[in-house]
Scaffold this motif. Structure first.
Motif, PDB file in Angstrom:
ATOM      1  N   VAL A   1       0.841  -1.195   0.000  1.00 49.26           N
ATOM      2  CA  VAL A   1       0.000   0.000   0.000  1.00 49.26           C
ATOM      3  C   VAL A   1       0.881   1.251   0.000  1.00 49.26           C
ATOM      4  O   VAL A   1       0.658   2.188  -0.771  1.00 49.26           O
ATOM      5  CB  VAL A   1      -0.962   0.015   1.201  1.00 49.26           C
ATOM      6  CG1 VAL A   1      -1.850   1.255   1.158  1.00 49.26           C
ATOM      7  CG2 VAL A   1      -1.813  -1.239   1.225  1.00 49.26           C
ATOM      8  N   GLY A   2       1.898   1.249   0.839  1.00 51.83           N
ATOM      9  CA  GLY A   2       2.798   2.391   0.896  1.00 51.83           C
ATOM     10  C   GLY A   2       3.748   2.458  -0.282  1.00 51.83           C
ATOM     11  O   GLY A   2       3.945   3.528  -0.874  1.00 51.83           O
ATOM     12  N   THR A   3       4.343   1.332  -0.649  1.00 52.30           N
ATOM     13  CA  THR A   3       5.342   1.353  -1.716  1.00 52.30           C
ATOM     14  C   THR A   3       4.725   1.599  -3.083  1.00 52.30           C
ATOM     15  O   THR A   3       5.406   2.053  -4.005  1.00 52.30           O
ATOM     16  CB  THR A   3       6.138   0.031  -1.763  1.00 52.30           C
ATOM     17  OG1 THR A   3       5.245  -1.062  -2.003  1.00 52.30           O
ATOM     18  CG2 THR A   3       6.872  -0.197  -0.443  1.00 52.30           C
ATOM     19  N   ARG A   4       3.424   1.316  -3.242  1.00 50.43           N
ATOM     20  CA  ARG A   4       2.735   1.579  -4.519  1.00 50.43           C
ATOM     21  C   ARG A   4       1.978   2.896  -4.499  1.00 50.43           C
ATOM     22  O   ARG A   4       1.214   3.199  -5.408  1.00 50.43           O
ATOM     23  CB  ARG A   4       1.762   0.445  -4.831  1.00 50.43           C
ATOM     24  CG  ARG A   4       2.340  -0.700  -5.649  1.00 50.43           C
ATOM     25  CD  ARG A   4       3.552  -1.311  -5.038  1.00 50.43           C
ATOM     26  NE  ARG A   4       4.081  -2.413  -5.871  1.00 50.43           N
ATOM     27  CZ  ARG A   4       5.230  -3.026  -5.624  1.00 50.43           C
ATOM     28  NH1 ARG A   4       5.971  -2.666  -4.575  1.00 50.43           N
ATOM     29  NH2 ARG A   4       5.662  -3.982  -6.417  1.00 50.43           N
ATOM     30  N   ASP A   5       2.183   3.692  -3.463  1.00 49.25           N
ATOM     31  CA  ASP A   5       1.529   4.999  -3.333  1.00 49.25           C
ATOM     32  C   ASP A   5       0.011   4.863  -3.449  1.00 49.25           C
ATOM     33  O   ASP A   5      -0.664   5.685  -4.074  1.00 49.25           O
ATOM     34  CB  ASP A   5       2.062   5.972  -4.396  1.00 49.25           C
ATOM     35  CG  ASP A   5       1.737   7.425  -4.059  1.00 49.25           C
ATOM     36  OD1 ASP A   5       1.595   7.736  -2.854  1.00 49.25           O
ATOM     37  OD2 ASP A   5       1.614   8.249  -4.997  1.00 49.25           O
ATOM     38  N   ALA A   6      -0.521   3.797  -2.846  1.00 51.74           N
ATOM     39  CA  ALA A   6      -1.967   3.566  -2.861  1.00 51.74           C
ATOM     40  C   ALA A   6      -2.605   4.199  -1.626  1.00 51.74           C
ATOM     41  O   ALA A   6      -1.926   4.663  -0.706  1.00 51.74           O
ATOM     42  CB  ALA A   6      -2.257   2.072  -2.924  1.00 51.74           C
ATOM     43  N   ASP A   7      -3.915   4.184  -1.613  1.00 53.07           N
ATOM     44  CA  ASP A   7      -4.666   4.778  -0.501  1.00 53.07           C
ATOM     45  C   ASP A   7      -5.166   3.734   0.489  1.00 53.07           C
ATOM     46  O   ASP A   7      -5.476   4.068   1.636  1.00 53.07           O
ATOM     47  CB  ASP A   7      -5.867   5.551  -1.050  1.00 53.07           C
ATOM     48  CG  ASP A   7      -5.451   6.627  -2.025  1.00 53.07           C
ATOM     49  OD1 ASP A   7      -4.699   7.534  -1.620  1.00 53.07           O
ATOM     50  OD2 ASP A   7      -5.863   6.549  -3.198  1.00 53.07           O
ATOM     51  N   ALA A   8      -5.262   2.495   0.056  1.00 49.78           N
ATOM     52  CA  ALA A   8      -5.749   1.421   0.921  1.00 49.78           C
ATOM     53  C   ALA A   8      -5.330   0.087   0.317  1.00 49.78           C
ATOM     54  O   ALA A   8      -4.953   0.001  -0.850  1.00 49.78           O
ATOM     55  CB  ALA A   8      -7.273   1.477   1.065  1.00 49.78           C
ATOM     56  N   GLY A   9      -5.395  -0.935   1.154  1.00 50.66           N
ATOM     57  CA  GLY A   9      -5.122  -2.292   0.693  1.00 50.66           C
ATOM     58  C   GLY A   9      -6.170  -3.233   1.242  1.00 50.66           C
ATOM     59  O   GLY A   9      -6.745  -2.983   2.313  1.00 50.66           O
ATOM     60  N   VAL A  10      -6.429  -4.307   0.515  1.00 51.63           N
ATOM     61  CA  VAL A  10      -7.364  -5.336   0.977  1.00 51.63           C
ATOM     62  C   VAL A  10      -6.690  -6.692   0.820  1.00 51.63           C
ATOM     63  O   VAL A  10      -6.302  -7.076  -0.291  1.00 51.63           O
ATOM     64  CB  VAL A  10      -8.686  -5.330   0.196  1.00 51.63           C
ATOM     65  CG1 VAL A  10      -9.631  -6.401   0.760  1.00 51.63           C
ATOM     66  CG2 VAL A  10      -9.346  -3.963   0.244  1.00 51.63           C
ATOM     67  N   ALA A  11      -6.531  -7.399   1.921  1.00 54.48           N
ATOM     68  CA  ALA A  11      -6.083  -8.785   1.882  1.00 54.48           C
ATOM     69  C   ALA A  11      -7.319  -9.670   1.937  1.00 54.48           C
ATOM     70  O   ALA A  11      -8.094  -9.600   2.899  1.00 54.48           O
ATOM     71  CB  ALA A  11      -5.154  -9.089   3.053  1.00 54.48           C
ATOM     72  N   VAL A  12      -7.529 -10.458   0.899  1.00 52.61           N
ATOM     73  CA  VAL A  12      -8.652 -11.384   0.865  1.00 52.61           C
ATOM     74  C   VAL A  12      -8.154 -12.676   1.495  1.00 52.61           C
ATOM     75  O   VAL A  12      -7.472 -13.481   0.863  1.00 52.61           O
ATOM     76  CB  VAL A  12      -9.150 -11.605  -0.574  1.00 52.61           C
ATOM     77  CG1 VAL A  12     -10.300 -12.616  -0.595  1.00 52.61           C
ATOM     78  CG2 VAL A  12      -9.608 -10.276  -1.172  1.00 52.61           C
ATOM     79  N   THR A  13      -8.477 -12.852   2.760  1.00 49.38           N
ATOM     80  CA  THR A  13      -7.939 -13.957   3.541  1.00 49.38           C
ATOM     81  C   THR A  13      -8.764 -14.162   4.797  1.00 49.38           C
ATOM     82  O   THR A  13      -9.356 -13.211   5.324  1.00 49.38           O
ATOM     83  CB  THR A  13      -6.478 -13.679   3.948  1.00 49.38           C
ATOM     84  OG1 THR A  13      -6.002 -14.734   4.792  1.00 49.38           O
ATOM     85  CG2 THR A  13      -6.362 -12.369   4.719  1.00 49.38           C
ATOM     86  N   ALA A  14      -8.785 -15.385   5.274  1.00 47.47           N
ATOM     87  CA  ALA A  14      -9.334 -15.674   6.597  1.00 47.47           C
ATOM     88  C   ALA A  14      -8.220 -16.038   7.557  1.00 47.47           C
ATOM     89  O   ALA A  14      -8.463 -16.639   8.609  1.00 47.47           O
ATOM     90  CB  ALA A  14     -10.377 -16.780   6.532  1.00 47.47           C
ATOM     91  N   SER A  15      -6.975 -15.723   7.185  1.00 47.23           N
ATOM     92  CA  SER A  15      -5.816 -15.882   8.054  1.00 47.23           C
ATOM     93  C   SER A  15      -5.683 -17.329   8.536  1.00 47.23           C
ATOM     94  O   SER A  15      -5.481 -18.227   7.743  1.00 47.23           O
ATOM     95  CB  SER A  15      -5.906 -14.889   9.214  1.00 47.23           C
ATOM     96  OG  SER A  15      -4.707 -14.832   9.939  1.00 47.23           O
ATOM     97  N   HIS A  16      -5.831 -17.557   9.841  1.00 41.30           N
ATOM     98  CA  HIS A  16      -5.642 -18.890  10.413  1.00 41.30           C
ATOM     99  C   HIS A  16      -6.939 -19.687  10.498  1.00 41.30           C
ATOM    100  O   HIS A  16      -6.937 -20.805  11.009  1.00 41.30           O
ATOM    101  CB  HIS A  16      -5.045 -18.752  11.819  1.00 41.30           C
ATOM    102  CG  HIS A  16      -5.883 -17.892  12.727  1.00 41.30           C
ATOM    103  ND1 HIS A  16      -5.823 -16.519  12.685  1.00 41.30           N
ATOM    104  CD2 HIS A  16      -6.798 -18.200  13.671  1.00 41.30           C
ATOM    105  CE1 HIS A  16      -6.669 -16.019  13.569  1.00 41.30           C
ATOM    106  NE2 HIS A  16      -7.277 -17.021  14.176  1.00 41.30           N
TER     107      HIS A  16
END
Length: 451
Positions: A78-93
């Motif tokens: 999000v930071g390195t691509r100069d974006a405004d937000a990020g979404v991780a599509v995941t349920a983690s564990h």
């Protein structure tokens, strides 16, 4: 709609493609015009990414699609691509039938409460700012984010040794758990380690083991380390935001022991480490030996991450396996934790010896079923306010009471109709007594709440 870990639950029930579409629409409608998206290997991930991306684009936002990527890779991008937000599509564990959406800020932290509420309000009110037909946003693929993450991990690990490019030459077993943690193996290999992987093929069914890296689920890792000349073993969950450790003897380290080891290495006199309210006394005791201290947060890595923004906080961690070094990133970064752990062992000696310096105290846990968990916790808070000094009562998350010999915590489960009771002390007798006190308070409060 959102918990502290975003939207998460069984697909087709708590999470659908319509949910992803709505969240996608809400993000640019709230001013997040460029959105980074990545996913773990769950079978439902591609459809949810497509729905989310469609929502972003039809409200004029641009999508940077990372494809299969670890959650910390998404957060960093999000930071390195100069974006405004990020979404991780995941349920983690969580298990394979679940999926989720976790939202990230440019500074590497998960969305805070106000940001989550703004998105949820748009979804609840069906209030979106649709773009004209010729002003839809773009969707472009970016397959370099994982390589960028790997390079950042290698550079960071080398900084711990003064920037020298000398190989670490440690032998490490990495249990990827059929998730997205391959970046860990790649980074350790680049650092000179001999790397053996377990469950290395991405597979959202998690056939090798359940996604959560607990001691029970990581028995193969323990055996692999114990039966080889490996220096250390590490395990990730499905999206690699968590990291758990196995020492050179094959022993699985508790989360509190790992937290204490990391905290001791990160802090010097006058520094502070952020930990949730259910963290063992052992962490504070370990830090006290070097004139450092803890600051407590509610349970949840989003709260620990927020605390690392305070002056003097050099590290934050949760016993569940989330580790945050704010000088590098404020997202829980399992691959970063793995690389730092291996570097620490290379510099300081065997992990078993590092863990042996941490005191172990008896801890007791009990769950109490109730359909009125919030009312019960509030009633317990009223009771302890009358019985204990105000300075000993902490209401950051549930009710935590500190005593001369230990502490107890009463908090509502975030996902089940339960009140969770935890007690810890420096002796078994004191731990038993504190648990008895806490459960009696809960029982009394439950009767009152039922009236």
């Amino acid at each position: 709609m959102f918990g502290t870990s975003g939207v998460r639950g069984p697909v087709g029930d708590e999470l659908t493609a319509a949910t992803a579409l709505s969240v996608g629409r809400a993000l640019p409608s709230c001013g997040h015009e460029t959105v980074v998206v990545g996913r773990d290997p769950r079978e439902t991930g591609p459809a949810l990414v497509d729905a989310l991306a469609a929502g972003v684009r039809e409200c004029g936002g641009d999508v940077i699609d990372l494809g299969l990527a670890a959650t910390p890779t998404v957060a960093r991008a999000v930071g390195t691509r100069d974006a405004d937000a990020g979404v991780a599509v995941t349920a983690s564990h969580n298990p394979a039938p679940d999926n989720g959406l976790k939202l990230w800020r440019p500074d590497g932290r998960a969305f805070g409460e106000s940001e989550r509420e703004a998105v949820a309000a748009r979804v609840a009110d069906d209030d979106y700012e649709f773009a004209a037909w010729d002003e839809f946003g773009d969707r472009r693929r970016d397959r370099e984010a994982t390589a960028d993450h790997r390079r950042a991990l290698v550079a960071h690990a080398r900084e711990l040794f003064g920037g020298e490019p000398e190989p670490l030459s440690e032998t490490v077993v990495v249990d990827i758990g059929n998730g997205t943690g391959q970046v860990t193996a790649a980074a350790l290999d680049a650092l000179g380690c001999a790397v053996q992987t377990l469950n290395g093929q991405p597979d959202g069914r998690f056939p090798g083991r359940p996604s959560e890296p607990t001691a029970e689920n990581c028995e193969l890792l323990q055996t692999a380390v114990a039966s080889s000349d490996a220096t250390v073993g590490v395990a990730h969950d499905g999206d690699a935001d968590r990291m758990r450790a196995v020492d050179e003897t094959g022993a699985f380290l508790s989360g509190d022991d790992t937290l204490a080891v990391f905290a001791h290495a990160a802090a010097t006199a006058g520094d502070t480490v952020a930990v949730p309210v259910d963290t063992s006394l052992a962490v504070a005791d370990t830090l006290a030996e070097q004139d450092a201290a803890v600051t407590r947060t509610p349970v949840g890595d989003v709260y620990v991450a927020a605390a690392t923004a305070r002056e003097g906080v050099v590290f934050g961690g949760e016993p569940s396996g989330a580790w945050i070094w704010p000088d590098e990133t404020r997202c829980p970064d399992g691959p970063l934790a793995a690389c730092r752990l291996v570097a620490l062992v290379a510099r300081e000696g065997p992990l078993s010896e590092l863990a042996a310096t941490v005191d172990s105290y008896p801890i007791r846990r009990e769950n109490v079923e109730t359909d009125r968990k919030t009312a019960v916790v509030d009633a317990v808070a009223d009771r302890v306010t009358d019985r204990y000094p105000a300075d000993d009562v902490d209401r950051l998350d549930g009710v935590r009471v500190g005593t001369e010999n230990g502490w107890f915590l009463v908090r509502a489960s975030g996902t089940q109709p339960l009140v969770r009771v935890t007690a810890e002390a420096r002796t078994a007798a004191d731990a038993d007594a504190l648990l008895a006190t806490a459960t009696a308070l809960v029982d009394d409060a439950r009767e009152t709440a039922a009236e």
